[in-house]
Write an enzyme that holds these catalytic residues in place. Structure first.
Site, PDB file in Angstrom:
ATOM      1  N   ASP A  26       1.027   7.345 -33.529  1.00 31.64           N
ATOM      2  CA  ASP A  26       0.574   6.319 -34.767  1.00 31.64           C
ATOM      3  C   ASP A  26       1.653   6.591 -35.928  1.00 31.64           C
ATOM      4  O   ASP A  26       1.156   6.149 -36.942  1.00 31.64           O
ATOM      5  CB  ASP A  26      -0.888   6.658 -35.118  1.00 31.64           C
ATOM      6  CG  ASP A  26      -0.901   7.879 -35.824  1.00 31.64           C
ATOM      7  OD1 ASP A  26      -0.305   9.086 -35.597  1.00 31.64           O
ATOM      8  OD2 ASP A  26      -2.122   7.855 -36.827  1.00 31.64           O
ATOM      9  N   GLU A  27       2.715   7.126 -35.742  1.00 34.70           N
ATOM     10  CA  GLU A  27       3.494   7.444 -37.081  1.00 34.70           C
ATOM     11  C   GLU A  27       4.844   7.350 -36.467  1.00 34.70           C
ATOM     12  O   GLU A  27       5.325   7.377 -35.681  1.00 34.70           O
ATOM     13  CB  GLU A  27       3.501   8.908 -37.092  1.00 34.70           C
ATOM     14  CG  GLU A  27       2.912   9.665 -38.065  1.00 34.70           C
ATOM     15  CD  GLU A  27       2.998  11.264 -38.103  1.00 34.70           C
ATOM     16  OE1 GLU A  27       3.690  11.771 -38.836  1.00 34.70           O
ATOM     17  OE2 GLU A  27       2.111  11.703 -37.188  1.00 34.70           O
ATOM     18  N   ASP A  87       2.097   6.009 -41.391  1.00 31.44           N
ATOM     19  CA  ASP A  87       1.105   6.905 -40.428  1.00 31.44           C
ATOM     20  C   ASP A  87      -0.308   6.033 -40.366  1.00 31.44           C
ATOM     21  O   ASP A  87      -0.985   5.651 -41.495  1.00 31.44           O
ATOM     22  CB  ASP A  87       0.835   8.212 -41.064  1.00 31.44           C
ATOM     23  CG  ASP A  87      -0.124   9.232 -40.549  1.00 31.44           C
ATOM     24  OD1 ASP A  87      -0.862   8.839 -39.339  1.00 31.44           O
ATOM     25  OD2 ASP A  87      -0.011  10.399 -40.744  1.00 31.44           O
TER      26      ASP A  87
END
Ligand code: TTP
Ligand code: MG
Length: 373
Positions: free
Chosen positions: A123-124, A28
Site C-alpha cells: 500500500d505504499e 501510503d
C-alpha cells in the site's frame, strides 16, 4: 471515469512543469486492509475492525481500522490482546487477493502521472515526478484514489524520499503534507531520533543511553564520536538528521525470488555445519517474506564445491510456506537427501521463489511436497 482521469493525467503533465525542488511523493494508504473491508461492507463503517487473527484469539493482527486503534490495537499485536482491548471489535480474516487487486488499481493511477514509481509495500510507493508540479500531482492522485477506488491515501511531498515518507506519516489518515527545505530545517531537530531511517529499537536504546533522544541531541553530539562508533551508519544517520537523502526512486520489478548465500571461510564436507547456515538463511528469508506478505512454493539450495562446480536442488510444494520453521525443514531435507558430499563445499546458499500472496494460514506436511527438480 477512468478515461477522464487518464486524460486529466496527461493534461496535468503538460501544465504543471515547474522544476521545483519538491519532486518526490510518498503515498501510503490509510489502514489499508481494514479500509477495504469497511468500504465493501457498510455495516463495518465507523466501527472497530480488526483484519487478521480470529475472534477466538488466535493469530496476529494485520491491521486495525482507525476506530480500533483508539483502543490501542495495532498491526502485529496478538489477536488475543486485541480482543481484550476491545471485546466488541469485528474480526475479519485477511483476503490478500482482494487487497492485491486494489494495490494494482492504485498503481495504475500512479502510472498516469509518472514512470518513476518505486512500490515499497502493498500500500505504499515513492513517485518521482521529475520536475513536474508534485503538489498538483499529489492532489490529483489523492482525488483519483478517492473517486475511483473509494479509499483514502495519505501523501507526503518533499525533496527526497526520507522526507516524503516522513511527511506522509505526519497527518494520517487522509493526510496531505509538504516538507519544504525551510520546514525540514525547523522540523527535523524537534523529532525523536526514532524517526530517522535506520533507527530501530536497538539503535534507539543505544542513542538514548548516550543521552540522545531528539534529532537536535544527535546534531549537538560529538560528530567524531558518532562516526567512530557507528561508521557508515553513523554518517547516514547524521545525513538524515540534516534532511539529506541522496537515494533515488527506483523502478523496481517485483522480485521473482529471494536468496541468501555465503562463501565459507573454510571449505567443509560437514552437513551439520552447512545446516547451521540453512537455519540462518531460513530465518532471514522468513523475515523478508513476511515483510512483503508473501509465501513461497519453491525452496532451492545452492552449493558450490571447492572445484567451483555449482549445483542447485529445489523442492516445489503444493502449499505455500513462509515461516522459518517450514523453510528450515524443507531446506534441511534437501541438504540431507539431495546434496552429494563427495567434495568439500566452498559456498552454500538458499533461495525461495514461486511467490504467492497468502490467503489463509496453511498447515504444511511433508506429503505436500509434489515435485523435486
Ligand atoms: P501499513 O501501511 O503499515 O498500515 P496501514 O495501511 O494498515 O495503516 P496506516 O494508515 O498506518 O498506513 O501496512 C499496510 C498493510 O499491510 C496493512 O493494512 C496490513 C498489512 N500489514 C500486515 O499484515 N502486518 C503488519 O505488521 C503491518 C505493519 C502491515
Ligand atoms: Mg498504510
Amino acid at each position: 471515469m477512468k478515461l477522464e482521469s487518464s486524460l486529466k493525467g496527461i493534461l496535468m503533465k503538460r501544465v504543471t512543469k515547474n522544476n521545483s525542488v519538491l519532486t518526490i511523493i510518498h503515498v501510503d494508504m490509510d489502514a489499508f486492509f481494514a479500509s477495504i473491508e469497511q468500504r465493501d461492507n457498510p455495516y463495518y463503517k465507523g466501527k472497530p475492525v480488526v483484519v487478521g487473527g480470529s475472534p477466538d484469539g488466535r493469530g496476529v493482527v494485520s491491521t486495525a481500522s482507525y476506530e480500533a486503534r483508539e483502543f490501542g490495537i495495532h498491526s502485529a499485536m496478538p489477536a488475543r490482546q486485541a480482543k481484550e482491548l476491545c471485546p466488541f471489535a469485528i474480526f475479519i480474516p485477511t483476503n490478500m487477493e482482494k487487497y492485491k487487486e486494489v494495490s494494482n488499481q492504485i498503481r495504475e493511477i500512479f502510472k498516469r502521472y509518472t514512470d518513476k514509481i518505486e512500490p515499497i509495500s502493498i500500500d505504499e510507493a515513492f513517485l518521482d515526478v521529475m520536475g513536474d508540479n508534485a503538489i498538483e500531482i499529489a492532489k490529483a492522485i489523492k482525488e483519483d484514489v478517492r473517486v475511483e477506488v473509494n479509499l483514502t491515501a495519505s501523501v507526503g511531498i518533499s525533496y527526497n524520499k526520507f522526507l516524503a515518507k516522513l511527511a506522509s506519516d505526519m497527518k494520517k489518515p487522509d493526510g496531505f503534507t509538504v516538507i519544504t527545505p525551510e520546514i525540514a530545517k525547523k522540523l527535523l531537530p524537534t523529532l525523536p531520533v526514532r524517526k530517522l531511517w535506520g533507527v530501530g529499537d536497538k539503535t534507539e536504546k543505544e542513542l538514548n543511553r548516550l543521552g540522545i533522544f531528539t534529532v537536535r541531541d544527535l546534531l549537538d553530539y560529538d560528530r567524531e564520536f558518532l562516526l567512530e562508533r557507528w561508521g557508515k551508519r553513523g554518517y547516514e544517520l547524521l545525513q538524515f538528521a540534516h534532511g539529506i537523502d541522496n537515494s533515488t526512486v527506483e523502478n523496481k520489478q517485483e522480485a521473482k525470488s529471494m536468496g541468501e548465500e555465503i562463501t565459507l571461510n573454510k571449505n567443509t564436507k560437514d552437513k551439520e555445519k552447512l545446516a547451521i547456515y540453512i537455519r540462518e538463511f531460513s530465518s532471514s528469508l522468513a523475515n523478508r517474506l513476511n515483510k512483503k506478505y508473501l509465501k513461497c512454493k519453491t525452496v532451492t539450495i545452492k552449493i558450490k564445491y571447492d572445484n567451483f562446480k555449482l549445483i542447485t536442488r529445489s523442492k516445489t510444494l503444493k502449499q505455500p510456506i513462509c515461516s522459518c520453521r517450514e523453510l528450515y525443514s524443507i531446506g534441511k531435507n534437501i541438504l540431507n537427501y539431495r546434496i552429494p558430499m563427495k567434495r568439500p563445499v566452498r559456498l552454500v546458499g538458499m533461495q525461495v521463489s514461486n511467490f504467492i500472496y497468502p490467503h489463509e494460514p496453511v498447515q504444511l506436511t511433508f506429503k505436500d511436497v509434489v515435485e523435486d527438480v
